[in-house]
Write an enzyme that holds these catalytic residues in place. Structure first.
Site, PDB file in Angstrom:
ATOM      1  N   PHE A   1      22.190 -24.574 -24.491  1.00  0.00           N
ATOM      2  CA  PHE A   1      23.185 -23.763 -23.784  1.00  0.00           C
ATOM      3  C   PHE A   1      24.599 -24.293 -23.964  1.00  0.00           C
ATOM      4  O   PHE A   1      25.582 -23.553 -23.857  1.00  0.00           O
ATOM      5  CB  PHE A   1      22.836 -23.696 -22.290  1.00  0.00           C
ATOM      6  CG  PHE A   1      23.249 -24.889 -21.473  1.00  0.00           C
ATOM      7  CD1 PHE A   1      24.441 -24.897 -20.754  1.00  0.00           C
ATOM      8  CD2 PHE A   1      22.446 -26.019 -21.404  1.00  0.00           C
ATOM      9  CE1 PHE A   1      24.818 -25.992 -19.999  1.00  0.00           C
ATOM     10  CE2 PHE A   1      22.804 -27.108 -20.652  1.00  0.00           C
ATOM     11  CZ  PHE A   1      24.000 -27.110 -19.945  1.00  0.00           C
ATOM     12  N   LYS A   2      24.717 -25.566 -24.285  1.00  0.00           N
ATOM     13  CA  LYS A   2      26.045 -26.172 -24.385  1.00  0.00           C
ATOM     14  C   LYS A   2      26.810 -25.724 -25.620  1.00  0.00           C
ATOM     15  O   LYS A   2      27.995 -26.029 -25.762  1.00  0.00           O
ATOM     16  CB  LYS A   2      25.916 -27.689 -24.326  1.00  0.00           C
ATOM     17  CG  LYS A   2      25.337 -28.131 -22.986  1.00  0.00           C
ATOM     18  CD  LYS A   2      25.169 -29.619 -22.843  1.00  0.00           C
ATOM     19  CE  LYS A   2      24.525 -29.942 -21.489  1.00  0.00           C
ATOM     20  NZ  LYS A   2      24.405 -31.363 -21.219  1.00  0.00           N
ATOM     21  N   ASP A   3      26.145 -24.971 -26.503  1.00  0.00           N
ATOM     22  CA  ASP A   3      26.850 -24.413 -27.652  1.00  0.00           C
ATOM     23  C   ASP A   3      28.007 -23.516 -27.209  1.00  0.00           C
ATOM     24  O   ASP A   3      29.051 -23.473 -27.862  1.00  0.00           O
ATOM     25  CB  ASP A   3      25.884 -23.600 -28.526  1.00  0.00           C
ATOM     26  CG  ASP A   3      25.041 -24.484 -29.428  1.00  0.00           C
ATOM     27  OD1 ASP A   3      25.558 -25.508 -29.926  1.00  0.00           O
ATOM     28  OD2 ASP A   3      23.859 -24.164 -29.633  1.00  0.00           O
TER      29      ASP A   3
END
Length: 429
Positions: free
Chosen positions: A106-108
């Site tokens: 999700f940190k993309d």
């Protein structure tokens, strides 16, 4: 939009200054001076809006005029150029898959948005910007990929030795070029403490340091995007919407709460944690008391002193009663996590990673006191990133996506350190 330090309201800066500084000079996290309200028409018409238009409308008030409209729209488009599927697991329960980006986490979203903002914001600086970041798992790979090859920016990533998965380590140690990896003999909290100390070190003032953790507003704020996309995908619902967020440093759930403050109709949040239960205990006692970090299967949440919780408190005026009205917090053991992975796989025919399993458990526990709701848990990383526990548990082989196959062939390049003096020496050199 202006931002002030949560340690001192008299310290007020622009979006550019907040992003490039990371932390305020007094070590405080930056927080918006006002919370804008999205118009009613935005929510009425959200089903017909593209994800790029939704992202632009959400983030525009926070960036202001410091990035022009054309550039900001392009940044949002490139940030959101992958899918965010909402998968039904059982009646009224869904998984929001946030792992379809380049590093399968999700940190993309936050890392890609921040890197592209820095290309615009830092281009007029005479010196290179050094992005200094601590990671407990997925942040490092997302930041490394997002900033790889960005001119004028050097990236230094600290990670706890032996406490990230093999694939996570490959993602942050094999790129080279402007990406440097530092392996710390200690915990994530030790890494994060070193980063914060470096920001306040007068000897490093000339190094132009900033952070890419969710303490940085340019990493934190765009995480709002997928909460709005989730709402668009759900369409019209006839029950309260409850979102369970696997929580470590609490930046993700804080972004969701900010989205709610903008008008997004989320009725309730669940902070689902592993054995690092500082916030769970705080919700019970109103006493914030971090302990020694515990190592767990859901390693990206191995955080005992979550930086972003102070932002959550600020959102609710530091009023416990107001926070309790929309937040429950639960803690789960590794054994419960493994049982959830097995149950979801065999009973629901769906494979989750340890973090998603904790999020699912949060929904199930909340269901013991409320039954009439639509529940969504965030599946924050692809299960392939945790083969050590999942494949043995389920006796399966997880197919490795092509984008990770090349990374696995890479050669690890990392500098090992044990204390802050060694980090400072590296940064000065």
């Amino acid at each position: 939009m202006k931002y002030y330090s949560l340690n001192n309201r008299d310290i007020v800066v622009s979006f550019k200054e907040a992003a490039l500084q990371g932390l305020a000079p007094d070590k405080g996290l930056y927080f918006p001076t006002e919370i804008p309200q999205l118009p009613k028409a935005f929510f009425e018409n959200i089903g017909s809006l593209s994800k790029e238009e939704i992202g632009y409308q959400v983030i525009k008030p926070f960036v202001g005029n410091e990035i022009n409209e054309a550039d900001l729209r392009q940044i949002v488009k490139e940030t959101l150029d992958f899918d965010f599927p909402l998968v039904q697991i059982e009646k009224n329960k869904y998984a929001l898959e946030l792992f379809h980006g380049p590093t399968l986490a999700f940190k993309d979203v936050g890392a890609r948005f921040m890197a592209r903002c820095f290309q615009k914001l830092a281009r007029d600086n005479a010196k290179k910007v050094t992005v200094l970041v601590a990671t407990s798992g997925d942040t490092g790979g997302a930041v490394a990929h997002g900033f790889y090859g960005v001119e004028g920016v050097e990236v230094v990533i600290l990670y706890p030795k032996g406490k990230v998965s093999s694939i996570q380590e490959k993602q942050l140690t094999t790129l080279g070029k402007n990406i440097k990896a530092i392996e710390v003999n200690g915990s994530f909290d030790d890494c994060q403490a070193m980063v914060k100390r470096a920001f306040l070190d007068d000897d490093l003032k000339g190094a132009y340091l900033t952070s890419a953790n969710s303490i940085n507003v340019a990493r934190w704020l765009p995480q709002m995007f997928y909460y709005f996309l989730m709402y668009r995908e759900l369409g019209k619902i006839d029950k309260p919407l409850v979102v369970s967020v696997p929580s470590g440093n609490f930046g993700n759930i804080c972004a969701g709460m900010l989205a709610r403050a903008l008008g997004l109709p989320i009725a309730h949040f669940i902070a689902a944690t592993n054995a690092n239960d500082t916030v769970v205990r705080y919700m019970d006692t109103a006493v914030y008391q971090p302990t020694t970090t515990k190592v767990t299967l859901s390693n990206a949440m191995d955080v005992s002193d979550p930086s972003n919780f102070v932002r959550i408190l600020a959102l609710f005026g530091n009023e416990n009663k107001a926070l309790h009205a929309i937040l429950d917090a639960y803690s789960f053991t590794d054994q419960q996590t493994l049982e959830a992975i097995k149950d979801i796989y065999y009973a629901k025919d769906y494979l989750v990673d340890p973090h998603g399993a904790v999020g699912y458990l949060g929904l199930k526990q909340y269901e013991e006191k409320k039954t009439e709701f639509i529940g969504v848990f965030l599946e924050t990383a692809h299960p392939v990133k945790f083969p050590e526990c999942i494949e043995q548990l389920l006796n399966i082989d997880i197919e490795i996506p092509k984008r990770l196959q090349e990374i696995q062939k890479g050669v690890k390049k990392a500098i090992e350190i044990s204390d802050y003096k060694e980090l400072k020496r590296f940064l000065l050199d």
